[in-house]
Motif scaffolding. Structure first.
Motif, PDB file in Angstrom:
ATOM      1  N   VAL A 165       0.845  -1.186   0.000  1.00 17.94           N
ATOM      2  CA  VAL A 165       0.000   0.000   0.000  1.00 17.94           C
ATOM      3  C   VAL A 165       0.882   1.237   0.000  1.00 17.94           C
ATOM      4  O   VAL A 165       1.948   1.265   0.609  1.00 17.94           O
ATOM      5  CB  VAL A 165      -0.944   0.004   1.227  1.00 17.94           C
ATOM      6  CG1 VAL A 165      -0.179   0.072   2.535  1.00 17.94           C
ATOM      7  CG2 VAL A 165      -1.962   1.126   1.135  1.00 17.94           C
ATOM      8  N   ALA A 168      -1.084   7.676  -3.762  1.00 15.85           N
ATOM      9  CA  ALA A 168      -0.969   8.024  -5.173  1.00 15.85           C
ATOM     10  C   ALA A 168       0.056   9.131  -5.387  1.00 15.85           C
ATOM     11  O   ALA A 168       0.588   9.281  -6.489  1.00 15.85           O
ATOM     12  CB  ALA A 168      -2.333   8.458  -5.712  1.00 15.85           C
ATOM     13  N   PRO A 172       2.194   5.405  -8.134  1.00 16.18           N
ATOM     14  CA  PRO A 172       1.858   4.002  -8.394  1.00 16.18           C
ATOM     15  C   PRO A 172       2.330   3.506  -9.756  1.00 16.18           C
ATOM     16  O   PRO A 172       2.693   2.336  -9.902  1.00 16.18           O
ATOM     17  CB  PRO A 172       0.326   3.979  -8.290  1.00 16.18           C
ATOM     18  CG  PRO A 172      -0.020   5.146  -7.435  1.00 16.18           C
ATOM     19  CD  PRO A 172       1.000   6.196  -7.745  1.00 16.18           C
ATOM     20  N   THR A 175       5.734   2.167  -9.412  1.00 16.18           N
ATOM     21  CA  THR A 175       5.720   0.874  -8.733  1.00 16.18           C
ATOM     22  C   THR A 175       5.345  -0.237  -9.711  1.00 16.18           C
ATOM     23  O   THR A 175       6.013  -1.280  -9.781  1.00 16.18           O
ATOM     24  CB  THR A 175       4.729   0.900  -7.563  1.00 16.18           C
ATOM     25  OG1 THR A 175       5.124   1.916  -6.629  1.00 16.18           O
ATOM     26  CG2 THR A 175       4.679  -0.441  -6.846  1.00 16.18           C
ATOM     27  N   LEU A 176       4.285  -0.023 -10.459  1.00 15.68           N
ATOM     28  CA  LEU A 176       3.839  -1.031 -11.430  1.00 15.68           C
ATOM     29  C   LEU A 176       4.913  -1.294 -12.478  1.00 15.68           C
ATOM     30  O   LEU A 176       5.180  -2.448 -12.829  1.00 15.68           O
ATOM     31  CB  LEU A 176       2.545  -0.572 -12.093  1.00 15.68           C
ATOM     32  CG  LEU A 176       1.313  -0.471 -11.191  1.00 15.68           C
ATOM     33  CD1 LEU A 176       0.161   0.176 -11.939  1.00 15.68           C
ATOM     34  CD2 LEU A 176       0.903  -1.837 -10.660  1.00 15.68           C
ATOM     35  N   VAL A 188      -3.180  -2.357  -9.785  1.00 14.48           N
ATOM     36  CA  VAL A 188      -3.781  -1.744  -8.601  1.00 14.48           C
ATOM     37  C   VAL A 188      -4.998  -2.575  -8.204  1.00 14.48           C
ATOM     38  O   VAL A 188      -5.939  -2.739  -8.989  1.00 14.48           O
ATOM     39  CB  VAL A 188      -4.187  -0.283  -8.865  1.00 14.48           C
ATOM     40  CG1 VAL A 188      -4.936   0.285  -7.661  1.00 14.48           C
ATOM     41  CG2 VAL A 188      -2.960   0.564  -9.178  1.00 14.48           C
ATOM     42  N   ARG A 190      -6.763  -2.178  -5.090  1.00 11.87           N
ATOM     43  CA  ARG A 190      -7.732  -1.408  -4.308  1.00 11.87           C
ATOM     44  C   ARG A 190      -7.343   0.060  -4.310  1.00 11.87           C
ATOM     45  O   ARG A 190      -6.166   0.404  -4.369  1.00 11.87           O
ATOM     46  CB  ARG A 190      -7.813  -1.912  -2.858  1.00 11.87           C
ATOM     47  CG  ARG A 190      -8.596  -3.209  -2.703  1.00 11.87           C
ATOM     48  CD  ARG A 190      -8.649  -3.666  -1.261  1.00 11.87           C
ATOM     49  NE  ARG A 190      -9.477  -4.839  -1.130  1.00 11.87           N
ATOM     50  CZ  ARG A 190     -10.772  -4.830  -0.812  1.00 11.87           C
ATOM     51  NH1 ARG A 190     -11.375  -3.678  -0.578  1.00 11.87           N
ATOM     52  NH2 ARG A 190     -11.452  -5.958  -0.715  1.00 11.87           N
ATOM     53  N   ARG A 191      -8.355   0.914  -4.203  1.00 11.81           N
ATOM     54  CA  ARG A 191      -8.160   2.354  -4.068  1.00 11.81           C
ATOM     55  C   ARG A 191      -9.095   2.873  -2.989  1.00 11.81           C
ATOM     56  O   ARG A 191     -10.197   2.350  -2.804  1.00 11.81           O
ATOM     57  CB  ARG A 191      -8.477   3.088  -5.378  1.00 11.81           C
ATOM     58  CG  ARG A 191      -7.619   2.689  -6.574  1.00 11.81           C
ATOM     59  CD  ARG A 191      -8.057   3.451  -7.818  1.00 11.81           C
ATOM     60  NE  ARG A 191      -7.334   3.032  -9.006  1.00 11.81           N
ATOM     61  CZ  ARG A 191      -6.206   3.595  -9.423  1.00 11.81           C
ATOM     62  NH1 ARG A 191      -5.696   4.609  -8.727  1.00 11.81           N
ATOM     63  NH2 ARG A 191      -5.598   3.168 -10.504  1.00 11.81           N
ATOM     64  N   GLU A 221      -5.518   9.858  -2.229  1.00 11.54           N
ATOM     65  CA  GLU A 221      -5.867   8.516  -2.678  1.00 11.54           C
ATOM     66  C   GLU A 221      -4.806   7.518  -2.230  1.00 11.54           C
ATOM     67  O   GLU A 221      -3.614   7.723  -2.466  1.00 11.54           O
ATOM     68  CB  GLU A 221      -6.004   8.458  -4.192  1.00 11.54           C
ATOM     69  CG  GLU A 221      -6.478   7.090  -4.680  1.00 11.54           C
ATOM     70  CD  GLU A 221      -6.663   7.021  -6.187  1.00 11.54           C
ATOM     71  OE1 GLU A 221      -7.727   6.552  -6.617  1.00 11.54           O
ATOM     72  OE2 GLU A 221      -5.747   7.441  -6.917  1.00 11.54           O
ATOM     73  N   VAL A 223      -3.577   3.481  -2.545  1.00  9.59           N
ATOM     74  CA  VAL A 223      -3.710   2.349  -3.461  1.00  9.59           C
ATOM     75  C   VAL A 223      -3.011   1.126  -2.871  1.00  9.59           C
ATOM     76  O   VAL A 223      -2.023   1.247  -2.146  1.00  9.59           O
ATOM     77  CB  VAL A 223      -3.098   2.659  -4.854  1.00  9.59           C
ATOM     78  CG1 VAL A 223      -3.803   3.832  -5.502  1.00  9.59           C
ATOM     79  CG2 VAL A 223      -1.606   2.918  -4.752  1.00  9.59           C
ATOM     80  N   ILE A 225      -1.143  -2.139  -4.336  1.00 14.16           N
ATOM     81  CA  ILE A 225      -0.587  -2.790  -5.509  1.00 14.16           C
ATOM     82  C   ILE A 225      -0.498  -4.296  -5.240  1.00 14.16           C
ATOM     83  O   ILE A 225       0.009  -4.724  -4.198  1.00 14.16           O
ATOM     84  CB  ILE A 225       0.822  -2.257  -5.817  1.00 14.16           C
ATOM     85  CG1 ILE A 225       0.808  -0.741  -5.982  1.00 14.16           C
ATOM     86  CG2 ILE A 225       1.402  -2.963  -7.040  1.00 14.16           C
ATOM     87  CD1 ILE A 225       0.092  -0.240  -7.199  1.00 14.16           C
ATOM     88  N   ARG A 226      -1.039  -5.073  -6.171  1.00 19.59           N
ATOM     89  CA  ARG A 226      -0.909  -6.536  -6.083  1.00 19.59           C
ATOM     90  C   ARG A 226      -0.007  -7.000  -7.221  1.00 19.59           C
ATOM     91  O   ARG A 226      -0.269  -6.706  -8.396  1.00 19.59           O
ATOM     92  CB  ARG A 226      -2.264  -7.226  -6.195  1.00 19.59           C
ATOM     93  CG  ARG A 226      -2.191  -8.751  -6.040  1.00 19.59           C
ATOM     94  CD  ARG A 226      -3.539  -9.401  -6.278  1.00 19.59           C
ATOM     95  NE  ARG A 226      -3.514 -10.835  -5.952  1.00 19.59           N
ATOM     96  CZ  ARG A 226      -3.109 -11.790  -6.795  1.00 19.59           C
ATOM     97  NH1 ARG A 226      -2.684 -11.452  -8.021  1.00 19.59           N
ATOM     98  NH2 ARG A 226      -3.111 -13.053  -6.408  1.00 19.59           N
TER      99      ARG A 226
END
Length: 231
Positions: A165, A168, A172, A175-176, A188, A190-191, A221, A223, A225-226
């Motif tokens: 987590v 924003a 993110p 990160t991705l 992502v 969840r937000r 916000e 988020v 990240i999975r």
């Protein structure tokens, strides 16, 4: 960890009833990550790592699923808090002191949980001592995030998942990009938009000057990240 919300998040209080002075208490980002954890299928024999465990709330949430849990924190007060909470909850959580993945070198995990420092921080406030180390994270907020993106993929077993987590404001997309470049399937999961906490409010002018907050922004916000390593 979060943007300095200094009041414990009520719904997670039962998971970490004890919070020693100087230790970050469960907050809204903790709750959001706990929600994502609830959605994650875990075998009873799964090995979970909670990086930057703080009070141990997320480690205990995982332990209540019947998994084997290791928790790590660089702060001695946090380590003591997490150990005491695990004892109070009668859950066999192994809590180690060290910097990120150093204490678990050579080990791999089915799930890694991370709520790291991610608050963009002016140079005048870069000293990371005491409680502030739970949120201060360099000028772009990525001081610790980038290290996790670099090191977490090699700590995941095939099919293993990273849940992390952050705000924003801390990028993110970066990160991705890093996690995907490491071969993980990342998105992502969840937000949640929340009111500014005390630390963010104190830095609001600085963030607007840098273009990190728009003039009409009044909420932050978060988020989750999975990222999953292919089987």
């Amino acid at each position: 960890m979060p943007l300095g919300y200094l009041t414990p998040f009520a719904s997670l209080a039962p998971l970490a009833p004890l919070v020693l002075p100087g230790v970050y208490a469960p907050q809204q980002d903790t709750a959001l990550l706990a929600d994502a954890l609830c959605d994650e299928p875990l075998a009873p024999a799964a090995h979970v790592l909670d990086v930057g465990t703080g009070s141990g709330a997320l480690a205990l949430a995982a332990a209540r699923r019947g998994t084997r849990v290791t928790a790590v924190d660089v702060s001695w007060p946090a380590v003591c808090t997490a150990r005491l909470n695990a004892r109070l909850a009668r859950r066999p959580v192994r809590v180690l002191r060290g910097n990120l993945f150093d204490p678990v070198a050579g080990q791999s995990f089915d799930l890694i949980l991370a709520n790291p420092p991610y608050v963009p921080t002016p140079a005048t406030e870069t000293a990371r001592r005491g409680r502030t180390r739970a949120w201060n994270a360099g000028g772009d907020g990525r001081l610790v995030l980038d290290r996790i993106c670099r090191d977490a993929p090699q700590r995941l077993r095939p099919g293993g998942v990273l849940l992390m987590v952050h705000s924003a404001l801390s990028g993110p997309a970066g990160t991705l990009e890093q996690l995907r470049a490491a071969g993980l399937k990342a998105a992502v999961a969840r937000r949640r938009r929340i009111a500014y906490g005390p630390v963010l409010r104190a830095r609001e002018g600085w963030l607007r000057e840098r273009g990190m907050l728009a003039s009409d922004d009044d909420r932050e916000e978060l988020v989750v990240i999975r990222a999953e390593r292919p089987s």
